[in-house]
Structure formats: structure tokens, C-alpha cells
Scaffold this motif. Sequence first.
Motif, PDB file in Angstrom:
ATOM      1  N   GLU A 165       0.836  -1.189   0.000  1.00 28.64           N
ATOM      2  CA  GLU A 165       0.000   0.000   0.000  1.00 28.64           C
ATOM      3  C   GLU A 165       0.877   1.247   0.000  1.00 28.64           C
ATOM      4  O   GLU A 165       1.778   1.402   0.823  1.00 28.64           O
ATOM      5  CB  GLU A 165      -0.914   0.005   1.230  1.00 28.64           C
ATOM      6  CG  GLU A 165      -1.808  -1.210   1.355  1.00 28.64           C
ATOM      7  CD  GLU A 165      -2.866  -1.254   0.268  1.00 28.64           C
ATOM      8  OE1 GLU A 165      -3.046  -0.248  -0.429  1.00 28.64           O
ATOM      9  OE2 GLU A 165      -3.510  -2.310   0.113  1.00 28.64           O
ATOM     10  N   SER A 166       0.591   2.153  -0.933  1.00 30.46           N
ATOM     11  CA  SER A 166       1.426   3.350  -1.084  1.00 30.46           C
ATOM     12  C   SER A 166       1.350   4.256   0.137  1.00 30.46           C
ATOM     13  O   SER A 166       2.334   4.897   0.506  1.00 30.46           O
ATOM     14  CB  SER A 166       0.999   4.125  -2.331  1.00 30.46           C
ATOM     15  OG  SER A 166      -0.363   4.533  -2.227  1.00 30.46           O
TER      16      SER A 166
ATOM     17  N   LEU B 203       4.468   6.439   4.883  1.00 33.23           N
ATOM     18  CA  LEU B 203       4.796   6.514   6.304  1.00 33.23           C
ATOM     19  C   LEU B 203       6.188   5.970   6.566  1.00 33.23           C
ATOM     20  O   LEU B 203       6.971   6.559   7.323  1.00 33.23           O
ATOM     21  CB  LEU B 203       3.762   5.744   7.117  1.00 33.23           C
ATOM     22  CG  LEU B 203       4.068   5.648   8.618  1.00 33.23           C
ATOM     23  CD1 LEU B 203       3.918   7.020   9.267  1.00 33.23           C
ATOM     24  CD2 LEU B 203       3.186   4.635   9.305  1.00 33.23           C
ATOM     25  N   ALA B 204       6.528   4.838   5.941  1.00 36.09           N
ATOM     26  CA  ALA B 204       7.858   4.255   6.136  1.00 36.09           C
ATOM     27  C   ALA B 204       8.940   5.203   5.640  1.00 36.09           C
ATOM     28  O   ALA B 204       9.981   5.371   6.283  1.00 36.09           O
ATOM     29  CB  ALA B 204       7.949   2.915   5.405  1.00 36.09           C
TER      30      ALA B 204
ATOM     31  N   ASN C 200      16.160   6.997   4.850  1.00 39.57           N
ATOM     32  CA  ASN C 200      16.922   6.309   3.803  1.00 39.57           C
ATOM     33  C   ASN C 200      16.027   5.455   2.914  1.00 39.57           C
ATOM     34  O   ASN C 200      16.520   4.732   2.055  1.00 39.57           O
ATOM     35  CB  ASN C 200      18.011   5.431   4.424  1.00 39.57           C
ATOM     36  CG  ASN C 200      17.432   4.333   5.298  1.00 39.57           C
ATOM     37  OD1 ASN C 200      16.371   4.491   5.894  1.00 39.57           O
ATOM     38  ND2 ASN C 200      18.135   3.216   5.384  1.00 39.57           N
ATOM     39  N   LEU C 201      14.707   5.551   3.110  1.00 41.68           N
ATOM     40  CA  LEU C 201      13.758   4.827   2.269  1.00 41.68           C
ATOM     41  C   LEU C 201      13.035   5.805   1.354  1.00 41.68           C
ATOM     42  O   LEU C 201      12.889   6.988   1.671  1.00 41.68           O
ATOM     43  CB  LEU C 201      12.733   4.073   3.123  1.00 41.68           C
ATOM     44  CG  LEU C 201      13.265   3.000   4.069  1.00 41.68           C
ATOM     45  CD1 LEU C 201      12.112   2.315   4.790  1.00 41.68           C
ATOM     46  CD2 LEU C 201      14.109   1.981   3.332  1.00 41.68           C
ATOM     47  N   ILE C 202      12.569   5.291   0.223  1.00 42.38           N
ATOM     48  CA  ILE C 202      11.877   6.125  -0.755  1.00 42.38           C
ATOM     49  C   ILE C 202      10.885   5.254  -1.506  1.00 42.38           C
ATOM     50  O   ILE C 202      11.112   4.056  -1.703  1.00 42.38           O
ATOM     51  CB  ILE C 202      12.880   6.788  -1.728  1.00 42.38           C
ATOM     52  CG1 ILE C 202      12.181   7.797  -2.625  1.00 42.38           C
ATOM     53  CG2 ILE C 202      13.590   5.747  -2.566  1.00 42.38           C
ATOM     54  CD1 ILE C 202      13.134   8.612  -3.472  1.00 42.38           C
ATOM     55  N   ARG C 203       9.771   5.875  -1.896  1.00 44.79           N
ATOM     56  CA  ARG C 203       8.777   5.166  -2.685  1.00 44.79           C
ATOM     57  C   ARG C 203       8.922   5.553  -4.153  1.00 44.79           C
ATOM     58  O   ARG C 203       9.081   6.730  -4.479  1.00 44.79           O
ATOM     59  CB  ARG C 203       7.355   5.490  -2.203  1.00 44.79           C
ATOM     60  CG  ARG C 203       6.270   4.809  -3.029  1.00 44.79           C
ATOM     61  CD  ARG C 203       4.895   5.068  -2.453  1.00 44.79           C
ATOM     62  NE  ARG C 203       4.559   6.479  -2.431  1.00 44.79           N
ATOM     63  CZ  ARG C 203       4.108   7.160  -3.474  1.00 44.79           C
ATOM     64  NH1 ARG C 203       3.985   6.568  -4.656  1.00 44.79           N
ATOM     65  NH2 ARG C 203       3.798   8.431  -3.347  1.00 44.79           N
TER      66      ARG C 203
ATOM     67  N   TRP D 269       1.020  10.911  10.292  1.00 45.22           N
ATOM     68  CA  TRP D 269       2.049  10.790   9.246  1.00 45.22           C
ATOM     69  C   TRP D 269       3.095  11.902   9.329  1.00 45.22           C
ATOM     70  O   TRP D 269       3.865  12.098   8.417  1.00 45.22           O
ATOM     71  CB  TRP D 269       1.410  10.798   7.857  1.00 45.22           C
ATOM     72  CG  TRP D 269       1.039   9.457   7.333  1.00 45.22           C
ATOM     73  CD1 TRP D 269       1.715   8.719   6.404  1.00 45.22           C
ATOM     74  CD2 TRP D 269      -0.102   8.667   7.696  1.00 45.22           C
ATOM     75  NE1 TRP D 269       1.071   7.537   6.177  1.00 45.22           N
ATOM     76  CE2 TRP D 269      -0.047   7.465   6.953  1.00 45.22           C
ATOM     77  CE3 TRP D 269      -1.163   8.845   8.589  1.00 45.22           C
ATOM     78  CZ2 TRP D 269      -1.022   6.481   7.066  1.00 45.22           C
ATOM     79  CZ3 TRP D 269      -2.115   7.867   8.700  1.00 45.22           C
ATOM     80  CH2 TRP D 269      -2.040   6.706   7.951  1.00 45.22           C
ATOM     81  N   GLU D 270       3.122  12.602  10.427  1.00 41.56           N
ATOM     82  CA  GLU D 270       4.073  13.700  10.593  1.00 41.56           C
ATOM     83  C   GLU D 270       5.500  13.158  10.663  1.00 41.56           C
ATOM     84  O   GLU D 270       5.760  12.121  11.278  1.00 41.56           O
ATOM     85  CB  GLU D 270       3.742  14.487  11.862  1.00 41.56           C
ATOM     86  CG  GLU D 270       4.582  15.724  12.054  1.00 41.56           C
ATOM     87  CD  GLU D 270       4.201  16.484  13.305  1.00 41.56           C
ATOM     88  OE1 GLU D 270       4.776  17.558  13.537  1.00 41.56           O
ATOM     89  OE2 GLU D 270       3.328  15.994  14.055  1.00 41.56           O
ATOM     90  N   THR D 271       6.425  13.874  10.036  1.00 44.58           N
ATOM     91  CA  THR D 271       7.808  13.409   9.993  1.00 44.58           C
ATOM     92  C   THR D 271       8.758  14.585   9.891  1.00 44.58           C
ATOM     93  O   THR D 271       8.391  15.667   9.430  1.00 44.58           O
ATOM     94  CB  THR D 271       8.036  12.480   8.788  1.00 44.58           C
ATOM     95  OG1 THR D 271       9.416  12.147   8.718  1.00 44.58           O
ATOM     96  CG2 THR D 271       7.622  13.147   7.501  1.00 44.58           C
ATOM     97  N   SER D 272       9.996  14.354  10.306  1.00 39.41           N
ATOM     98  CA  SER D 272      11.016  15.405  10.238  1.00 39.41           C
ATOM     99  C   SER D 272      11.783  15.369   8.924  1.00 39.41           C
ATOM    100  O   SER D 272      12.419  16.352   8.557  1.00 39.41           O
ATOM    101  CB  SER D 272      12.009  15.240  11.403  1.00 39.41           C
ATOM    102  OG  SER D 272      12.622  13.959  11.346  1.00 39.41           O
TER     103      SER D 272
END
Length: 487
Positions: free
Chosen positions: A339-340, A345-346, A352-355, A400-403
Motif C-alpha cells: 500500500e502506497s 509513512l515508512a 533512507n527509504l523512498i517510494r 504521518w508527521e515526519t522530520s
Amino acid sequence: MDKGLHFMFCVITTMLLMRESSQTGTTRNDGAVSKGSDSRGPEEGLPTLTVTTILEDPYVMVRSAELEGYCIDLLKALAAMLHFSYKVKVVGDGQYGAISSNGNWTGMVGEILRQEADIAVAPLTVTSAREEVVSFTTPFLQTGIGILLRKDTVSQETSFFHFLAPFSKETWTGLLFAYVLTCFCLFLVARLSPCEWNEPKNEENHFTFLNSLWFGAGALALQGVTPRPKALSVRVIAAVWWLFTIALLAAYIANFTALLSSGSEQLPIQTFEDLVKQRKLEFGTLDGSSTFYFFKNSKNPIHQMIYEYMDKRRDHVLVKTYQEAVQRVMESNYAFIGESISQDLAAARHCNLIRAPEVIGARGFGIATTQASLWTKKLSIAVLKLRESGDLDYLRNKWWETSCLHKSRDRWSPLQPQALGGLFLTLAIGLALGVIAAVAELSNKSRHAAGHVKKSCCSVFTEEMCTRLRIKENTRQSQETSGRANA
């Protein structure tokens, strides 16, 4: 008197008893709320629903022996709107819901069919197979199928002409055309302007077409080259071309720097077709998930190749949980198909991850209920109200908040001609002004010469034009050639 005192005593006693009862009720209500986020205690007159869910970050998580997450907040909002209490239980087999080999449904769908739960509030994808056995509400989240990668998993192959990448093909074509046109205008104006070439019959014009090309190339390299312009018209074109080259070089250097700095995010795997063609990465999905059956039932040849790859290596490439998938992507040469929205979120939690850009199979997460349940329509209307009021967007941003979100959104792309439109327009205006100035200079000289030779200004201007462009000489040569042929 005694009756009055007795009456007052009864009133005061009654008021004290009512106040004590009110305080006791408030304490009981506070205790019901403080039981935790995994349940809402049964209240008098309110129905109680058994809710099944699955542990998956950020939908449902265990924090301090209590459940919290996107789905828990959604469940609280629905309970407040529809006035019901609930009891949350985590699905026993840890599955979402699929048909097993014996024909029975597993996971949350199976618990609803066995009436072990009334509804399922979880990231449960709405599919046709599940819709045949249970009912779904309006989706509360929209998603699709994407590819989760580690940024340094595959090194991008650098082209031999990588230095041309900052500009698109259209931009390079436009620049080549602008260079040739500017050099031609330099050549033309230098011949027309009497300030640059005063005596065409006795002087040599240094601005030949080859010298004009050399002059333009020197400006591109920020180097001063000869010949040096003397006329105002030639200097206008030269100045505009210098400004054009300075702005052009600044844009090239800036975009090339951005290209080098963002090279780690320019992955060669942009689509599912790229994933199938490569041989360095293994790829898989959740075992028994709707994503797996999407590829199984798809008629697309690329999707069929993905399914055959996963089915042949199911014991090695299929994972049991989403957390296992993310961990495997981070630690090995593995690409996860899922699931996109969960992959976003990941990528937000792990910088270091990317979709990959391509997303297929648009779908949604819905709340599952038993078929013909009276709660299906009520829950659907409540979800729509939450969406219209912006509460669903608030929950999405909250969990889904992220830095490192800004890092994953900075994507490089070649500079298109539209970005340099103002620069090309300025060059065109400068060239037009240079040509107009050269014609004005030639007209001014022709007007003065016409007074001395007793001819019209137009005839003198035409003669000057033909002489400078060598039209007259070519005409004479052609006339002489035709006369000899007739003789």
C-alpha cells in the motif's frame, strides 16, 4: 414554627444528597473514560460493538498497555457521533482476511463471518472478494500499490553525456537555435552598420560569419575574443548576448549542482516494468494480502510476471507483517510492493527509504461489517461527515508527521524551456533592437549621401544595402554570364 424548621431541614438534606449523587456520577464517568483507548465502557442505553483490528503502525499501536493510532482515533470519533460503546480486540491470527486452502476466511474478515466481532476498523482494503462475504463502508483512506526501496540499494548508471542532463532536449535545441540566430544577427548588423563598416569597397569586414560564430562561442565561455564591435547596433547585440550567456551559465551550474546532490534519490526503478527488468533486487509483498491477489488476477503482462516471480519464491520473498517488510528493505537488497500510503509513512519515518513514483491499483481502506448490518450505512455517513469537516485530514497529518518529509519531496528534474522563457524573450528583443539600430544608422548615412550626389534617399539606401550585402556584384556576374552564353 416547628413545622417551618422541619421543612427547612428537609430541603437542606435533600440538596446535600443530590450534590453527593452528582459527584459520584462524575467520578464514575471519569473512570469510564480513563479505562484506556482500547475500549469505551458500556453505558446505559448504548449498544456495545466488538471491534477487531490489527497491529500496524500508525493505525493501531500498543503504548503503555493501551491501544492508540489512526484507527483508534477514528473509532473514538465514530463512537461519539453514533453514540455507541465498543470493545477492541486484536485479530488472533494476525491476518487481514483471505480465503484459506479449506475455503474458510482468515483474519479479520473471518472473525466477522464467525460473528466473533461486529466490525473491523483497520487498514483493510476494499476488494471484490471481500465485498462478497462482508459489507464495507465508504473508504476513510485512499491508497494504491507502490514500490518501497532503499535509496542506496541500486546505484544509478551514469550516462556518458551526463553533463547534458541539467537541460532538457527541448532546451538544448532552443539554445542552439538562439546561438546561430545571434551570430547571424551579428554578421548582418556588422555589414549594415556604416559605423562598423564604413567603406565596403575599400575596407574588409572583420565580422564574417565564422568570426561571428567564434565571437558567440567566446561569450559562452566568458572569454573576450576578437573582433571587437565598434558600432552601437553591434554592441547592443553583443551586450544582450553576454547577459544571456551569464544567466544561462548560472542556471546550468545551479541545476547541475542540484543533479549531483540529489543523485541518491534518482533511482533507476521508477515503474513496475523497471522492477521486473532488473536483476539486483528481490521483491515481494505481504502473504495473503489484497496486493498479492491483485497481481494474481491482473491481465497486465507486467503484473503477471510479478505474480509468477512472487509465487515461485513465496517462501523467500513474501513477508508476514508490514514491520518485517520495512526491516527487510532496510537491511537487504529487497523491494517491497504494498500500500502506497503505508510506504509513505515508512519513507517519512526512515529517511533512507523512498517510494517509487508509479502507483497502480487505486483503492481504499474501509470499515468491514456483517452483511445487511444496520451499522454499515450509519458508519458510511459518519465517515463522509468526518471527511467533509476535515477531521480525516487532521488525523492523516497527525499520524504521518515526519522530520524528513522535506527531503523526500525534493525531486530534481531537467530545466524546461518554459523556465527560460523570459531569458529567450530578452534576447529576441535585444536582437531586434540591434537590427533596427543598424538600419537607422544606414538610413542616416544614406540621407546625408543623397544630398551630395543629388539622388533620392531611397535609391541611395538601396544601393548601400546591395553593396554591403554583395547583391549588386552577384547580379552583375549573373548578367555577364548570361551575355556570354547568348554570344
